[in-house]
Design a protein around this motif. Structure first.
Motif, short mmCIF file in Angstrom:
data_model
loop_
_atom_site.label_atom_id
_atom_site.label_comp_id
_atom_site.label_asym_id
_atom_site.label_seq_id
_atom_site.Cartn_x
_atom_site.Cartn_y
_atom_site.Cartn_z
N UNK A 1 0.84 -1.21 0.00
CA UNK A 1 0.00 0.00 0.00
C UNK A 1 0.87 1.26 0.00
N UNK A 2 1.91 1.26 0.81
CA UNK A 2 2.81 2.42 0.88
C UNK A 2 3.62 2.54 -0.42
N UNK A 3 4.05 1.41 -0.97
CA UNK A 3 4.76 1.44 -2.25
C UNK A 3 3.85 2.01 -3.34
N UNK A 4 2.61 1.55 -3.35
CA UNK A 4 1.66 2.06 -4.34
C UNK A 4 1.40 3.54 -4.19
N UNK A 5 1.24 3.98 -2.96
CA UNK A 5 1.01 5.40 -2.70
C UNK A 5 2.21 6.24 -3.14
N UNK B 1 -5.62 6.51 -7.22
CA UNK B 1 -5.19 7.40 -6.13
C UNK B 1 -6.07 7.30 -4.89
N UNK B 2 -7.35 7.49 -5.03
CA UNK B 2 -8.23 7.48 -3.86
C UNK B 2 -8.29 6.11 -3.18
N UNK B 3 -8.51 5.01 -3.92
CA UNK B 3 -8.56 3.73 -3.21
C UNK B 3 -7.24 3.33 -2.55
N UNK B 4 -6.13 3.63 -3.20
CA UNK B 4 -4.84 3.24 -2.63
C UNK B 4 -4.46 4.13 -1.46
N UNK B 5 -4.59 5.43 -1.63
CA UNK B 5 -4.12 6.34 -0.60
C UNK B 5 -5.09 6.54 0.55
N UNK B 6 -6.37 6.37 0.30
CA UNK B 6 -7.35 6.65 1.35
C UNK B 6 -8.22 5.46 1.72
N UNK B 7 -8.19 4.42 0.92
CA UNK B 7 -9.03 3.26 1.18
C UNK B 7 -8.44 2.34 2.23
N UNK B 8 -9.28 1.50 2.77
CA UNK B 8 -8.86 0.55 3.80
C UNK B 8 -8.42 -0.78 3.22
N UNK B 9 -8.77 -1.05 1.98
CA UNK B 9 -8.45 -2.34 1.38
C UNK B 9 -6.96 -2.44 1.04
N UNK B 10 -6.43 -3.64 1.22
CA UNK B 10 -5.04 -3.91 0.87
C UNK B 10 -4.90 -3.96 -0.65
N UNK B 11 -3.68 -3.79 -1.12
CA UNK B 11 -3.40 -4.01 -2.53
C UNK B 11 -2.36 -5.12 -2.63
N UNK B 12 -2.41 -5.86 -3.71
CA UNK B 12 -1.50 -6.98 -3.89
C UNK B 12 -0.12 -6.50 -4.36
N UNK B 13 0.84 -7.39 -4.28
CA UNK B 13 2.18 -7.08 -4.79
C UNK B 13 2.11 -6.78 -6.29
N UNK B 14 1.25 -7.50 -7.00
CA UNK B 14 1.08 -7.28 -8.43
C UNK B 14 0.51 -5.89 -8.72
N UNK B 15 -0.47 -5.48 -7.93
CA UNK B 15 -1.04 -4.14 -8.10
C UNK B 15 -0.01 -3.06 -7.79
N UNK B 16 0.77 -3.26 -6.75
CA UNK B 16 1.83 -2.29 -6.42
C UNK B 16 2.86 -2.23 -7.54
N UNK B 17 3.20 -3.38 -8.10
CA UNK B 17 4.17 -3.42 -9.21
C UNK B 17 3.64 -2.67 -10.42
N UNK B 18 2.34 -2.80 -10.70
CA UNK B 18 1.75 -2.05 -11.81
C UNK B 18 1.86 -0.55 -11.57
#
Length: 134
Positions: free
Chosen positions: A40-44, A99-116
């Motif tokens: 999540x932090x990597x994605x943000x 931006x909104x779901x990753x930075x402000x949402x409560x749901x986790x993101x996968x390693x694949x999503x972060x890599x994208x």
């Protein structure tokens, strides 16, 4: 209705935003392939890298950057500042969609999503580096 506006961004300011983009991207890459919180932090950080790099591109080419609430304006500006064959505008659109779901949402993101997210940010940072060479 979202407020759309631009602000001036001279070469020095654009280069400062590009440096920030590189730092955000480095931070994102350090956390890549971690656990849920790291993803999540990597994605943000990747999203922030892409935004900073897009600002740099627009500043270097157009002398302005988007500062409004309307993300479509930022995408329009980067389209104006880049060649249609580059990935920057589409990558920015993808980042801003997340931006909104990753930075402000409560749901986790996968390693694949972060890599994208990191890959899309890298596309914009590389384009900004190219613009900075001229």
């Amino acid at each position: 209705m979202p407020r759309t506006t631009t602000v001036s961004l001279d070469r020095a300011g654009a280069r400062a935003r590009l440096k920030e983009a590189h730092l955000y991207l480095s931070a994102a890459e350090l956390l890549d392939s971690g656990g849920a919180a790291e993803n999540k932090v990597a994605g943000s950080n990747a999203i922030m890298a892409g935004i900073a790099a897009a600002d740099a591109i627009c500043g270097l080419v157009l002398g302005e950057r988007s500062s409004g609430d309307d993300h479509s304006q930022a995408i329009g500006l980067i389209r104006k500042a880049t060649h249609p064959s580059t990935k920057a505008a589409n990558s920015l659109k993808r980042l801003l969609t997340q931006k909104t779901p990753v930075q402000y949402g409560a749901d986790a993101i996968s390693a694949s999503e972060a890599a994208d997210l990191i890959r899309w940010a890298r596309d914009i940072v590389l384009e900004a580096d190219e613009k900075d060479r001229f």
